[in-house]
Design a protein around this motif. Structure first.
Motif, PDB file in Angstrom:
ATOM      1  N   PHE A 175       0.846  -1.188   0.000  1.00  0.00           N
ATOM      2  CA  PHE A 175       0.000   0.000   0.000  1.00  0.00           C
ATOM      3  C   PHE A 175       0.885   1.242   0.000  1.00  0.00           C
ATOM      4  CE2 PHE A 175      -3.916  -2.264   1.014  1.00  0.00           C
ATOM      5  CZ  PHE A 175      -3.456  -3.397   1.672  1.00  0.00           C
ATOM      6  N   THR A 196       1.946  -6.352   3.329  1.00  0.00           N
ATOM      7  CA  THR A 196       1.278  -7.428   4.060  1.00  0.00           C
ATOM      8  C   THR A 196       1.853  -8.761   3.609  1.00  0.00           C
ATOM      9  OG1 THR A 196      -0.774  -6.175   4.220  1.00  0.00           O
ATOM     10  CG2 THR A 196      -0.921  -8.544   4.531  1.00  0.00           C
ATOM     11  N   GLY A 221       1.912 -12.448   2.599  1.00  0.00           N
ATOM     12  CA  GLY A 221       0.835 -13.204   1.961  1.00  0.00           C
ATOM     13  C   GLY A 221       0.217 -14.255   2.848  1.00  0.00           C
ATOM     14  N   ALA A 248       0.234 -14.162   6.309  1.00  0.00           N
ATOM     15  CA  ALA A 248       0.091 -13.689   7.685  1.00  0.00           C
ATOM     16  C   ALA A 248      -1.224 -14.174   8.270  1.00  0.00           C
ATOM     17  CB  ALA A 248       0.152 -12.177   7.737  1.00  0.00           C
ATOM     18  N   VAL A 249      -1.194 -14.580   9.525  1.00  0.00           N
ATOM     19  CA  VAL A 249      -2.393 -15.079  10.192  1.00  0.00           C
ATOM     20  C   VAL A 249      -3.396 -13.969  10.418  1.00  0.00           C
ATOM     21  CG1 VAL A 249      -3.275 -16.134  12.295  1.00  0.00           C
ATOM     22  CG2 VAL A 249      -1.145 -16.954  11.304  1.00  0.00           C
ATOM     23  N   HIS A 250      -2.914 -12.837  10.830  1.00  0.00           N
ATOM     24  CA  HIS A 250      -3.852 -11.754  11.121  1.00  0.00           C
ATOM     25  C   HIS A 250      -3.569 -10.499  10.327  1.00  0.00           C
ATOM     26  CE1 HIS A 250      -0.595 -10.345  13.651  1.00  0.00           C
ATOM     27  NE2 HIS A 250      -0.636 -11.453  14.341  1.00  0.00           N
ATOM     28  N   ASN A 251      -2.807 -10.660   9.243  1.00  0.00           N
ATOM     29  CA  ASN A 251      -2.672  -9.591   8.266  1.00  0.00           C
ATOM     30  C   ASN A 251      -2.260  -8.239   8.822  1.00  0.00           C
ATOM     31  OD1 ASN A 251      -3.505 -11.070   5.855  1.00  0.00           O
ATOM     32  ND2 ASN A 251      -5.398 -11.290   6.996  1.00  0.00           N
ATOM     33  N   GLU A 252      -1.236  -8.240   9.644  1.00  0.00           N
ATOM     34  CA  GLU A 252      -0.639  -6.962  10.007  1.00  0.00           C
ATOM     35  C   GLU A 252      -0.108  -6.293   8.763  1.00  0.00           C
ATOM     36  OE1 GLU A 252       1.608  -8.789  13.841  1.00  0.00           O
ATOM     37  OE2 GLU A 252       2.449  -6.975  12.965  1.00  0.00           O
ATOM     38  N   GLN A 253      -0.161  -4.976   8.763  1.00  0.00           N
ATOM     39  CA  GLN A 253       0.549  -4.232   7.739  1.00  0.00           C
ATOM     40  C   GLN A 253       1.817  -3.705   8.380  1.00  0.00           C
ATOM     41  OE1 GLN A 253      -1.317  -1.232   5.354  1.00  0.00           O
ATOM     42  NE2 GLN A 253      -3.202  -2.427   5.147  1.00  0.00           N
ATOM     43  N   PHE A 289       4.917  -1.176   8.056  1.00  0.00           N
ATOM     44  CA  PHE A 289       5.151   0.086   7.373  1.00  0.00           C
ATOM     45  C   PHE A 289       6.629   0.367   7.196  1.00  0.00           C
ATOM     46  CE2 PHE A 289       1.036   2.159   7.015  1.00  0.00           C
ATOM     47  CZ  PHE A 289       0.254   1.330   7.785  1.00  0.00           C
ATOM     48  N   GLY A 290       6.944   1.007   6.087  1.00  0.00           N
ATOM     49  CA  GLY A 290       8.286   1.498   5.871  1.00  0.00           C
ATOM     50  C   GLY A 290       8.502   2.781   6.661  1.00  0.00           C
ATOM     51  N   TYR A 299      -8.181  -2.241  15.278  1.00  0.00           N
ATOM     52  CA  TYR A 299      -6.719  -2.223  15.206  1.00  0.00           C
ATOM     53  C   TYR A 299      -6.207  -0.926  15.811  1.00  0.00           C
ATOM     54  CZ  TYR A 299      -6.447  -6.122  11.866  1.00  0.00           C
ATOM     55  OH  TYR A 299      -6.512  -7.354  11.269  1.00  0.00           O
ATOM     56  N   TYR A 331      -2.622   1.387  15.792  1.00  0.00           N
ATOM     57  CA  TYR A 331      -1.280   1.680  15.307  1.00  0.00           C
ATOM     58  C   TYR A 331      -0.827   2.979  15.957  1.00  0.00           C
ATOM     59  CZ  TYR A 331      -1.420  -1.728  11.476  1.00  0.00           C
ATOM     60  OH  TYR A 331      -1.454  -2.894  10.742  1.00  0.00           O
ATOM     61  N   PRO A 353       4.048   4.256  10.568  1.00  0.00           N
ATOM     62  CA  PRO A 353       3.236   3.718  11.664  1.00  0.00           C
ATOM     63  C   PRO A 353       3.729   2.354  12.123  1.00  0.00           C
ATOM     64  CG  PRO A 353       1.826   4.625   9.954  1.00  0.00           C
ATOM     65  CD  PRO A 353       3.222   4.583   9.396  1.00  0.00           C
ATOM     66  N   TYR A 355       2.448  -1.164  14.186  1.00  0.00           N
ATOM     67  CA  TYR A 355       1.325  -1.945  14.703  1.00  0.00           C
ATOM     68  C   TYR A 355       1.457  -2.122  16.211  1.00  0.00           C
ATOM     69  CZ  TYR A 355      -1.179  -6.286  15.858  1.00  0.00           C
ATOM     70  OH  TYR A 355      -1.971  -7.242  16.456  1.00  0.00           O
ATOM     71  N   HIS A 408      -4.530  -5.709  18.016  1.00  0.00           N
ATOM     72  CA  HIS A 408      -5.855  -5.720  17.422  1.00  0.00           C
ATOM     73  C   HIS A 408      -6.735  -6.733  18.158  1.00  0.00           C
ATOM     74  CE1 HIS A 408      -4.470  -9.368  15.392  1.00  0.00           C
ATOM     75  NE2 HIS A 408      -5.723  -9.621  15.042  1.00  0.00           N
ATOM     76  N   ARG A 410     -11.551  -2.337  10.724  1.00  0.00           N
ATOM     77  CA  ARG A 410     -11.592  -2.851   9.365  1.00  0.00           C
ATOM     78  C   ARG A 410     -11.914  -4.341   9.346  1.00  0.00           C
ATOM     79  NH1 ARG A 410      -7.317  -5.859   7.055  1.00  0.00           N
ATOM     80  NH2 ARG A 410      -5.359  -5.861   8.196  1.00  0.00           N
ATOM     81  N   TYR A 442     -11.323  -8.194   8.258  1.00  0.00           N
ATOM     82  CA  TYR A 442     -10.162  -9.080   8.232  1.00  0.00           C
ATOM     83  C   TYR A 442     -10.199  -9.864   6.920  1.00  0.00           C
ATOM     84  CZ  TYR A 442      -7.490 -13.304   9.383  1.00  0.00           C
ATOM     85  OH  TYR A 442      -6.615 -14.347   9.377  1.00  0.00           O
ATOM     86  N   GLN A 480      -6.132 -11.806   2.172  1.00  0.00           N
ATOM     87  CA  GLN A 480      -5.125 -11.249   1.277  1.00  0.00           C
ATOM     88  C   GLN A 480      -4.745  -9.824   1.641  1.00  0.00           C
ATOM     89  OE1 GLN A 480      -3.490 -12.977  -0.984  1.00  0.00           O
ATOM     90  NE2 GLN A 480      -4.643 -14.748  -0.280  1.00  0.00           N
ATOM     91  N   LEU A 497      -6.182  -0.048   5.250  1.00  0.00           N
ATOM     92  CA  LEU A 497      -6.283   0.646   6.523  1.00  0.00           C
ATOM     93  C   LEU A 497      -6.632   2.098   6.236  1.00  0.00           C
ATOM     94  CD1 LEU A 497      -3.172  -0.661   8.502  1.00  0.00           C
ATOM     95  CD2 LEU A 497      -5.576  -1.140   9.011  1.00  0.00           C
TER      96      LEU A 497
END
Lengths: 117, 112
Positions: A34, A97, A99, A101-106, A108-109, B34, B36, B44, B46, B49, B91, B93, B96, B100
């Motif tokens: 993203f 994210t 591919g 991931a269990v809970h889809n954390e994002q 960030f850079g 969630y 952050y 940001p 994490y 959540h 959001r 879940y 894929q 956010l």
């Protein structure tokens, strides 16, 4: 946790030039990345969603010809700001994210600060 | 995704618990809460959540009301390094990955 890098961290360019920002997932494969932009004292605004091997999906109001996104591999997405102008000066942040991931954390850079003169 | 409402700013004394509230009265049954945070000029980070049960990890605790219309992030012993903008996001879940959408967040200042 997973690490996402961005390059460059800061860039200053002249008006009318194009600038490319790289976003890399260092220790995981990211099927989705993203791109956000953030103005001073403001919140993050989602620009687009980038999926590996397909065209990016842009949020409403974001010019796709202005902000070119390429997600050519599972660890790299690039954002090119074309014909940059002073109003494009901003803090650009990517996230990724994993591919599987269990809970889809994002993740960030650290962000790229673009200044257009 | 449901909208969230947070106070724009809060202060907390170093070493004390920081309790950051979030209202999400339009949350639907399959939406997660969630949190952050963003330290100045960084990306940001994490925090935590949850769906409906209270959650705790090494960073914080998340308390969600029974009706799920509000939640509170608790930093048990705030330090100066916890000074940041804290974002509460609701959001869906997705397997894929999902978007956010950041609101304005709460700017937490931890003071000595």
């Amino acid at each position: 946790g997973a690490v996402v890098s961005q390059h460059p961290s800061r860039v200053i360019c002249k008006s009318g030039t194009s600038v490319k920002i790289e976003c890399r997932s260092l220790d995981f494969q990211a099927t989705t990345m993203f791109w956000y932009r953030q103005f001073p004292k403001k919140s993050l605004m989602l620009m687009a969603t980038s999926n590996e091997g397909s065209k990016a999906t842009y949020e409403q109001g974001v010019e796709k010809d202005k902000f070119l996104i390429n997600h050519a591999s599972l660890t790299l997405s690039t954002l090119t700001v074309t014909s940059a102008h002073p109003e494009d000066s901003s803090f650009y942040i990517c996230s990724a994210t994993p591919g599987l991931a269990v809970h889809n954390e994002q993740f960030f850079g650290p962000g790229t600060r673009l200044t257009v003169l | 995704d449901a909208k969230t409402t947070q106070p724009p700013s809060m202060d907390c004394a170093e070493g004390r618990a920081a309790n950051l509230p979030c209202n999400h009265s339009t949350i639907s049954g399959n939406e997660y809460v969630y949190w952050y945070r963003q330290i100045h000029s960084q990306g940001p980070q994490y925090i935590i959540h949850g769906l409906k049960n209270n959650e705790t990890n090494e960073m914080a605790s998340l308390i969600i009301t029974e009706d799920r219309k509000s939640s509170t992030l608790i930093l048990p012993h705030a330090t100066l390094r916890d000074t940041a903008v804290y974002y509460c996001i609701v959001r869906l879940y997705y397997n894929q990955g999902g978007k956010l959408i950041f609101g304005q967040g709460t700017e937490l200042s931890v003071k000595p």
